[in-house]
Design a protein around this motif. Structure first.
Motif, PDB file in Angstrom:
ATOM      1  N   GLN A  80     -17.682 -28.186  31.440  1.00  0.00           N
ATOM      2  CA  GLN A  80     -18.534 -28.091  30.320  1.00  0.00           C
ATOM      3  C   GLN A  80     -17.773 -28.680  29.057  1.00  0.00           C
ATOM      4  O   GLN A  80     -18.264 -29.523  28.102  1.00  0.00           O
ATOM      5  N   LYS A  81     -16.355 -28.324  29.142  1.00  0.00           N
ATOM      6  CA  LYS A  81     -15.583 -28.733  27.936  1.00  0.00           C
ATOM      7  C   LYS A  81     -15.305 -30.173  27.952  1.00  0.00           C
ATOM      8  O   LYS A  81     -15.294 -30.921  26.910  1.00  0.00           O
ATOM      9  N   ALA A  82     -15.213 -30.691  29.155  1.00  0.00           N
ATOM     10  CA  ALA A  82     -15.138 -32.238  29.283  1.00  0.00           C
ATOM     11  C   ALA A  82     -15.888 -32.889  28.836  1.00  0.00           C
ATOM     12  O   ALA A  82     -16.045 -33.970  28.276  1.00  0.00           O
ATOM     13  N   GLU A  83     -17.203 -32.579  29.278  1.00  0.00           N
ATOM     14  CA  GLU A  83     -18.408 -33.189  28.950  1.00  0.00           C
ATOM     15  C   GLU A  83     -18.731 -33.252  27.233  1.00  0.00           C
ATOM     16  O   GLU A  83     -19.012 -34.174  26.671  1.00  0.00           O
ATOM     17  N   LYS A  84     -18.181 -32.249  26.742  1.00  0.00           N
ATOM     18  CA  LYS A  84     -18.434 -32.088  25.270  1.00  0.00           C
ATOM     19  C   LYS A  84     -17.109 -32.799  24.642  1.00  0.00           C
ATOM     20  O   LYS A  84     -17.193 -33.187  23.294  1.00  0.00           O
ATOM     21  N   GLY A  85     -16.297 -33.547  25.243  1.00  0.00           N
ATOM     22  CA  GLY A  85     -15.164 -34.095  24.859  1.00  0.00           C
ATOM     23  C   GLY A  85     -14.212 -33.125  24.412  1.00  0.00           C
ATOM     24  O   GLY A  85     -13.366 -33.668  23.561  1.00  0.00           O
ATOM     25  N   GLU A  86     -14.259 -31.917  24.637  1.00  0.00           N
ATOM     26  CA  GLU A  86     -13.059 -30.925  24.091  1.00  0.00           C
ATOM     27  C   GLU A  86     -12.043 -30.996  25.030  1.00  0.00           C
ATOM     28  O   GLU A  86     -10.954 -30.355  24.615  1.00  0.00           O
ATOM     29  N   LEU A  87     -12.250 -31.538  25.987  1.00  0.00           N
ATOM     30  CA  LEU A  87     -10.980 -31.475  26.950  1.00  0.00           C
ATOM     31  C   LEU A  87     -11.075 -32.856  27.899  1.00  0.00           C
ATOM     32  O   LEU A  87     -11.947 -33.325  28.062  1.00  0.00           O
ATOM     33  N   ASP A  88      -9.826 -33.242  27.987  1.00  0.00           N
ATOM     34  CA  ASP A  88      -9.571 -34.486  28.821  1.00  0.00           C
ATOM     35  C   ASP A  88     -10.162 -34.208  30.240  1.00  0.00           C
ATOM     36  O   ASP A  88      -9.992 -33.425  30.966  1.00  0.00           O
ATOM     37  N   ALA A  89     -11.125 -35.375  30.430  1.00  0.00           N
ATOM     38  CA  ALA A  89     -12.041 -35.088  31.902  1.00  0.00           C
ATOM     39  C   ALA A  89     -10.812 -35.170  33.032  1.00  0.00           C
ATOM     40  O   ALA A  89     -11.184 -34.313  33.827  1.00  0.00           O
ATOM     41  N   ASN A  90      -9.777 -35.864  33.246  1.00  0.00           N
ATOM     42  CA  ASN A  90      -8.824 -35.380  34.291  1.00  0.00           C
ATOM     43  C   ASN A  90      -8.420 -34.271  34.170  1.00  0.00           C
ATOM     44  O   ASN A  90      -7.940 -33.762  35.305  1.00  0.00           O
ATOM     45  N   GLU A  91      -7.822 -33.839  33.121  1.00  0.00           N
ATOM     46  CA  GLU A  91      -7.449 -32.402  33.016  1.00  0.00           C
ATOM     47  C   GLU A  91      -8.367 -31.393  33.373  1.00  0.00           C
ATOM     48  O   GLU A  91      -8.124 -30.286  34.187  1.00  0.00           O
ATOM     49  N   ALA A  92      -9.774 -31.488  33.104  1.00  0.00           N
ATOM     50  CA  ALA A  92     -10.641 -30.768  33.301  1.00  0.00           C
ATOM     51  C   ALA A  92     -10.841 -30.672  34.801  1.00  0.00           C
ATOM     52  O   ALA A  92     -11.147 -29.611  35.446  1.00  0.00           O
TER      53      ALA A  92
END
Length: 233
Positions: A80-92
């Motif tokens: 969810q954080k990756a979807e919100k741009g709060e976390l890098d997608a690869n890291e998520a």
């Protein structure tokens, strides 16, 4: 019978007597109840130990299930954080994959714990059934022991009475009574014989006095008769 044969017979009799003492039904029953109570104590201890292991397994099962749910929620939160741009997608993705891997480990632990819980529950049911059977058996044996002791007291008292009665020889008692009767008859006959001898030994004067006494001749009437006789002369 030779000396060795006699010794063998005596030894055999003593051995049988010893066996009879060892096979006292009351003592054997009491020992059996003591053994059953020891078995009951061991079964109760085993039951308590298995229940303790079952409790730990259930606790581990709940903890593993909770941990699996927690890791799954963490993986969702990372995505969810990756979807919100709060976390890098690869890291998520990397962290979510690790969380899901931990979830699988926790799920595997939960499955093992569930198997242990099932196995312990079966063991508990079997042990509990054995404990109930032992308690029922002990209770039945204790009741039978009470009855056996009561019967033993009655049979012992009856045996003593029968032994006393069997010691009374009716034929010998009748024989003793017959001898006593014969003795009394002999004593009575002897008394009668001595009476006859006493009668035969009386003097003529005793006989005259006895006859005069039976005729009731008084001294006064004899005197008058004598005076009349003298006048006639």
């Amino acid at each position: 019978m030779g000396i060795f044969s006699r010794l063998f017979t005596v030894g055999k009799a003593e051995t049988n007597a010893a066996i009879d003492k060892l096979e006292d039904p009351i003592k054997m029953t009491e020992q059996g109840i003591r053994d059953l109570k020891k078995d009951l104590d061991k079964s109760l201890q085993a039951l308590a130990e298995v229940k303790a292991m079952a409790i730990r397994s259930k606790r581990q099962l709940n903890e593993s299930k909770s941990s699996a749910q927690t890791y799954e929620q963490k993986a969702m939160m990372l995505l969810q954080k990756a979807e919100k741009g709060e976390l890098d997608a690869n890291e998520a993705d990397r962290l979510a994959t690790e969380a899901l891997s931990r979830k699988e480990d926790a799920t595997s632990d939960a499955n093992r714990a569930q198997e242990e819980v099932n196995r312990f529950d079966n063991n508990i049911a079997q042990l509990d059934n054995n404990v109930k059977k032992l308690k029922s058996t002990i209770n039945r044996y204790e009741n039978e022991l009470k009855t056996l002791k009561a019967r033993s007291r009655v049979s012992s008292a009856s045996a003593k009475i029968n032994k006393q009665l069997s010691g009374i020889d009716s034929s010998s008692t009748v024989g003793m009574l017959e001898k006593m009767k014969e003795k009394v008859d002999q004593q009575e006959a002897m008394a009668e014989a001595y009476g006859d001898i006493a009668s035969e030994s009386r003097s003529i004067d005793d006989e005259i006095d006895s006859v005069l006494g039976e005729k009731s001749v008084s001294a006064s009437s004899s005197l008058e008769a004598l005076k009349e006789k003298m006048k006639k002369k």
